[in-house]
Scaffold this motif. Structure first.
Motif, PDB file in Angstrom:
ATOM      1  N   GLU A  30       0.817  -1.306   0.134  1.00  0.00           N
ATOM      2  CA  GLU A  30       0.006  -0.099   0.124  1.00  0.00           C
ATOM      3  C   GLU A  30       0.798   1.402  -0.045  1.00  0.00           C
ATOM      4  OE1 GLU A  30      -3.498   0.452  -0.309  1.00  0.00           O
ATOM      5  OE2 GLU A  30      -3.330  -1.978  -0.468  1.00  0.00           O
ATOM      6  N   LEU A  31       2.058   1.379   0.732  1.00  0.00           N
ATOM      7  CA  LEU A  31       2.956   2.379   0.821  1.00  0.00           C
ATOM      8  C   LEU A  31       3.489   2.523  -0.500  1.00  0.00           C
ATOM      9  CD1 LEU A  31       4.528   2.063   4.228  1.00  0.00           C
ATOM     10  CD2 LEU A  31       2.945   3.732   3.622  1.00  0.00           C
ATOM     11  N   ARG A  32       3.927   1.522  -1.272  1.00  0.00           N
ATOM     12  CA  ARG A  32       4.527   1.463  -2.546  1.00  0.00           C
ATOM     13  C   ARG A  32       3.602   2.222  -3.423  1.00  0.00           C
ATOM     14  NH1 ARG A  32       5.924  -3.474  -2.782  1.00  0.00           N
ATOM     15  NH2 ARG A  32       7.597  -3.304  -1.273  1.00  0.00           N
ATOM     16  N   ALA A  33       2.246   1.725  -3.437  1.00  0.00           N
ATOM     17  CA  ALA A  33       1.195   2.161  -4.567  1.00  0.00           C
ATOM     18  C   ALA A  33       0.874   3.269  -4.287  1.00  0.00           C
ATOM     19  CB  ALA A  33      -0.002   1.244  -4.271  1.00  0.00           C
ATOM     20  N   ALA A  34       1.042   4.056  -3.054  1.00  0.00           N
ATOM     21  CA  ALA A  34       0.848   5.466  -2.794  1.00  0.00           C
ATOM     22  C   ALA A  34       2.139   6.332  -2.978  1.00  0.00           C
ATOM     23  CB  ALA A  34       0.204   5.539  -1.132  1.00  0.00           C
ATOM     24  N   GLY A  35       3.228   5.661  -3.069  1.00  0.00           N
ATOM     25  CA  GLY A  35       4.306   6.519  -3.493  1.00  0.00           C
ATOM     26  C   GLY A  35       4.961   6.813  -2.185  1.00  0.00           C
ATOM     27  N   MET A  36       4.763   6.346  -1.025  1.00  0.00           N
ATOM     28  CA  MET A  36       5.264   6.804   0.185  1.00  0.00           C
ATOM     29  C   MET A  36       6.223   5.824   0.655  1.00  0.00           C
ATOM     30  SD  MET A  36       1.590   7.646   1.998  1.00  0.00           S
ATOM     31  CE  MET A  36       2.175   8.005   3.516  1.00  0.00           C
ATOM     32  N   VAL A  83       8.096   6.384   4.657  1.00  0.00           N
ATOM     33  CA  VAL A  83       7.603   5.403   5.935  1.00  0.00           C
ATOM     34  C   VAL A  83       8.466   4.171   5.870  1.00  0.00           C
ATOM     35  CG1 VAL A  83       5.671   4.212   6.973  1.00  0.00           C
ATOM     36  CG2 VAL A  83       5.385   6.284   5.668  1.00  0.00           C
ATOM     37  N   ARG A  84       9.129   4.095   6.915  1.00  0.00           N
ATOM     38  CA  ARG A  84      10.078   2.473   7.074  1.00  0.00           C
ATOM     39  C   ARG A  84       9.146   1.810   7.692  1.00  0.00           C
ATOM     40  NH1 ARG A  84      15.096   0.110   6.021  1.00  0.00           N
ATOM     41  NH2 ARG A  84      15.199  -1.356   7.779  1.00  0.00           N
ATOM     42  N   ILE A  85       9.053   0.373   7.463  1.00  0.00           N
ATOM     43  CA  ILE A  85       8.367  -0.838   8.017  1.00  0.00           C
ATOM     44  C   ILE A  85       9.570  -1.777   8.215  1.00  0.00           C
ATOM     45  CG2 ILE A  85       6.628  -2.463   7.796  1.00  0.00           C
ATOM     46  CD1 ILE A  85       4.922  -0.699   5.958  1.00  0.00           C
ATOM     47  N   ASP A  86       9.492  -2.280   9.493  1.00  0.00           N
ATOM     48  CA  ASP A  86      10.223  -3.110   9.827  1.00  0.00           C
ATOM     49  C   ASP A  86       9.728  -4.073  10.884  1.00  0.00           C
ATOM     50  OD1 ASP A  86      12.826  -2.451   9.295  1.00  0.00           O
ATOM     51  OD2 ASP A  86      12.909  -0.703  10.474  1.00  0.00           O
ATOM     52  N   SER A  87       9.941  -5.359  10.923  1.00  0.00           N
ATOM     53  CA  SER A  87       9.265  -6.512  11.637  1.00  0.00           C
ATOM     54  C   SER A  87      10.310  -6.522  12.912  1.00  0.00           C
ATOM     55  CB  SER A  87       9.487  -7.831  11.042  1.00  0.00           C
ATOM     56  OG  SER A  87       8.953  -8.028   9.860  1.00  0.00           O
ATOM     57  N   VAL A  88       9.536  -6.782  14.060  1.00  0.00           N
ATOM     58  CA  VAL A  88      10.408  -6.884  15.537  1.00  0.00           C
ATOM     59  C   VAL A  88       9.559  -8.177  15.944  1.00  0.00           C
ATOM     60  CG1 VAL A  88      10.701  -4.352  15.281  1.00  0.00           C
ATOM     61  CG2 VAL A  88       8.629  -5.099  16.314  1.00  0.00           C
ATOM     62  N   GLY A  89      10.440  -8.271  17.128  1.00  0.00           N
ATOM     63  CA  GLY A  89      10.161  -9.513  18.002  1.00  0.00           C
ATOM     64  C   GLY A  89       8.787  -9.083  18.813  1.00  0.00           C
ATOM     65  N   CYS A  90       8.533  -9.717  19.679  1.00  0.00           N
ATOM     66  CA  CYS A  90       7.128  -9.563  20.423  1.00  0.00           C
ATOM     67  C   CYS A  90       6.803  -7.964  21.109  1.00  0.00           C
ATOM     68  CB  CYS A  90       7.198 -10.571  21.661  1.00  0.00           C
ATOM     69  SG  CYS A  90       5.493 -10.474  22.483  1.00  0.00           S
ATOM     70  N   LEU A  91       5.831  -7.436  20.493  1.00  0.00           N
ATOM     71  CA  LEU A  91       5.437  -6.214  21.266  1.00  0.00           C
ATOM     72  C   LEU A  91       4.539  -6.120  22.297  1.00  0.00           C
ATOM     73  CD1 LEU A  91       4.669  -4.144  17.858  1.00  0.00           C
ATOM     74  CD2 LEU A  91       6.658  -3.942  19.335  1.00  0.00           C
TER      75      LEU A  91
END
Length: 81
Positions: free
Chosen positions: A39-45, A49-57
């Motif tokens: 969705e971010l790619r499609a919106a050109g964003m 915006v950085r998206i990361d996977s992290v351990g348990c929140l």
């Protein structure tokens, strides 16, 4: 003597941390992260915006979960459409 080049760190307007802990992973966190990136790619964003996977929140029983900084907003029970 050789020196390391200076690290180049890009500034992002927002940072999304997607939980990839046990329960979130079982409930589709990988698909949620992929959908967010798409969705971010499609919106050109995708460069804003950085998206990361992290351990348990935490809040595992509500997963998959994510938190967005700024402002520190939590999203619980994310599902991919």
């Amino acid at each position: 003597q050789r020196t390391k080049p200076e690290a180049k760190v890009r500034d992002y307007e927002a940072h999304v941390l997607v939980c990839n802990g046990g329960d979130c992973k079982k409930r589709g966190a990988k698909d949620v992260r992929a959908a967010l990136k798409g969705e971010l790619r499609a919106a050109g964003m995708n460069r804003d915006v950085r998206i990361d996977s992290v351990g348990c929140l935490g809040l595992c029983k509500h997963g998959p979960n994510a938190v967005v900084y700024p402002p520190g907003t939590w999203y619980l029970g994310l599902v991919r459409d």
